[in-house]
Design an enzyme around this catalytic site. Structure first.
Site, PDB file in Angstrom:
ATOM      1  N   TYR A   1      54.973   5.244  74.691  1.00 32.12           N
ATOM      2  CA  TYR A   1      56.008   6.187  75.117  1.00 32.12           C
ATOM      3  C   TYR A   1      56.981   6.462  73.957  1.00 32.12           C
ATOM      4  O   TYR A   1      57.411   5.529  73.266  1.00 32.12           O
ATOM      5  CB  TYR A   1      56.749   5.564  76.309  1.00 32.12           C
TER       6      TYR A   1
ATOM      7  N   ASP B   1      53.241  -2.230  79.111  1.00 34.28           N
ATOM      8  CA  ASP B   1      53.952  -1.214  79.882  1.00 34.28           C
ATOM      9  C   ASP B   1      52.935  -0.631  80.866  1.00 34.28           C
ATOM     10  O   ASP B   1      52.019   0.078  80.474  1.00 34.28           O
ATOM     11  CB  ASP B   1      54.494  -0.139  78.923  1.00 34.28           C
TER      12      ASP B   1
ATOM     13  N   LYS C   1      58.741   6.663  87.594  1.00 36.42           N
ATOM     14  CA  LYS C   1      57.491   7.401  87.732  1.00 36.42           C
ATOM     15  C   LYS C   1      56.819   7.061  89.070  1.00 36.42           C
ATOM     16  O   LYS C   1      57.356   7.363  90.101  1.00 36.42           O
ATOM     17  CB  LYS C   1      56.595   7.112  86.525  1.00 36.42           C
TER      18      LYS C   1
ATOM     19  N   ARG D   1      76.769  -7.203  89.318  1.00 39.21           N
ATOM     20  CA  ARG D   1      75.995  -7.094  88.075  1.00 39.21           C
ATOM     21  C   ARG D   1      74.983  -8.241  88.011  1.00 39.21           C
ATOM     22  O   ARG D   1      73.875  -8.087  87.532  1.00 39.21           O
ATOM     23  CB  ARG D   1      76.910  -7.110  86.845  1.00 39.21           C
TER      24      ARG D   1
END
Ligand SMILES: *Cc1c(COP(=O)(O)O)cnc(C)c1O
Length: 389
Positions: free
Chosen positions: A105, A177, A202, A53
């Site tokens: 978004y 972003d 994306k 992690r």
């Protein structure tokens, strides 16, 4: 640590930054380190890896690679674009205020409006293409401005340098972003942004086979705080996901060139169609953000929206009539996709609000893929014939 640096060309960094042949076997490709834990030679003595992690070598390679492409010193990977977004909002505290670009978004808006707001963050939606509106919004309680450019679905373009300069002057953290543009087309850190965020799902992954997110910054303190949150909250990507994005990144430059070639040709074709009311593509000289885009972007990207001069039924018929363009949400993959925002990606936005911000029932969005341009145009041509018999 990679020996590659930010002075090398983009494609060289995409293929090599953060990645050295594996020292134990010579494997050229970064191995997928499917391990949760690492042996220690004595208590507390390790090779920089204790628990996955916190650190994983495949993830480290990806973080260094994306950071290098963005011209940043630090990359912090997350399990999805929204997990990265959550990480950035988690830098803030109860009572802090976010200035949010007006057509970010939908998931970003939802996270602020329905999750972070319950934890005491406040926010104001502002048109970041409007310099004066941004200035007015930076009141004393504002801690962060978050915006996208170009935006979804209308591809509005904000002047990154101007907004970030204004933010810096007001002591406001600026976050861009950069999912739609990718670092190949634009690098917000160089224009003054404090943090760049990506949905790697994306273009960075590029093959519609993985979900992931990334934050990049040059600020050591922000890096430390984001890395703390990455480990403390634990929304990390698995090593195989990191490998898939690393593989996608190697071809990012050539893919983006082809996405742009195809999108430019389709934007031109749509612009000449008598059933198309307008074409939203930053590469067109009639686009309101064309000048800003030409200044801050290398090329204009693979996303196009266009408005067909028709009712909802006809637009829906057109959207259902393509064969190559798959009717699907998401974007940025090798394959071409078509989206009807009013009923798909932006279905949760009330119709009144949609119309106010300029997107109608007839708006269609294309994620132009890498297929042969003749086939893509032929597909659209046939779909228009079906929709407008
Ligand atoms: C998809 C997307 C996101 C969210 O990313 P996920 O990987 O789906 O969580 C954020 N911003 C933009 C611009 C996006 O397109």
């Amino acid at each position: 640590m990679s020996t590659h640096n930010n002075t090398e060309g983009f494609s060289t960094r995409a293929i090599h930054a953060g990645q050295e042949p594996d020292p134990t076997t010579g494997a050229v490709m970064t191995p997928v380190y499917l391990t949760s834990t690492y042996v220690q030679s004595a208590p507390g003595v390790n090779q920089g890896f204790e628990y996955s992690r916190t650190h994983n070598p495949t993830r480290t390679a990806l973080q260094e690679c994306v950071a290098s492409l963005e011209g940043g010193a630090h990359g912090i990977a997350f399990a999805s674009g929204l997990a990265a977004t959550h990480g950035v909002f988690s830098l803030l505290s109860q009572g802090d205020r976010v200035v949010l670009g007006h057509d970010v978004y939908g998931g970003t808006y939802r996270l602020l409006a329905q999750v972070m707001s319950r934890q005491g963050l406040t926010f104001e939606v502002v048109d970041t293409t409007d310099f004066e509106a941004v200035r007015a919004a930076f009141e004393t309680k504002t801690q962060m401005v978050w915006f996208e450019t170009p935006t979804n679905p209308l591809l509005h373009v904000s002047d990154i340098k101007a907004v970030c300069e204004l933010a810096r002057g007001a002591g406001v953290l600026s976050v861009v972003d950069n999912t739609f543009a990718t670092p190949y087309l634009q690098t917000p850190l160089a224009l003054g942004a404090d943090i760049v965020v990506h949905s790697m799902t994306k273009y960075l992954g590029g093959h519609s086979d993985v979900v992931g997110g990334m934050c990049v910054t040059n600020d050591a303190q922000l890096d430390e705080r984001l890395r703390f949150l990455q480990n403390a909250v634990g929304a990390v990507p698995g090593p195989l996901d990191c490998f898939l994005v690393l593989r996608g990144l190697k071809t990012l430059a050539v893919r983006m060139e082809r996405h742009c070639d195809n999108a430019e040709a389709i934007a031109a074709w749509l612009g000449g169609h008598d059933k198309v009311r307008f074409v939203a593509y930053p590469g067109r000289s009639d686009h309101p953000g064309h000048e800003a885009a030409a200044t801050q972007m290398r090329r204009f990207g693979g996303m196009i929206s266009f408005d067909v001069d028709a009712d909802l039924e006809t637009a829906t018929r057109l959207a259902s009539s393509t064969k190559l363009f798959a009717l699907a949400e998401s974007l940025g993959g090798v394959e071409s996709l078509l989206d009807h925002p009013a009923s798909m990606t932006h279905g949760s936005v009330p119709r009144e609000e949609r119309l106010k911000s300029g997107f109608t029932d007839g708006l269609l969005r294309l994620s132009v893929g890498l297929e042969d341009i003749e086939d893509l145009v032929a597909d659209l041509k046939a779909a228009f014939k079906t929709a407008f018999p």
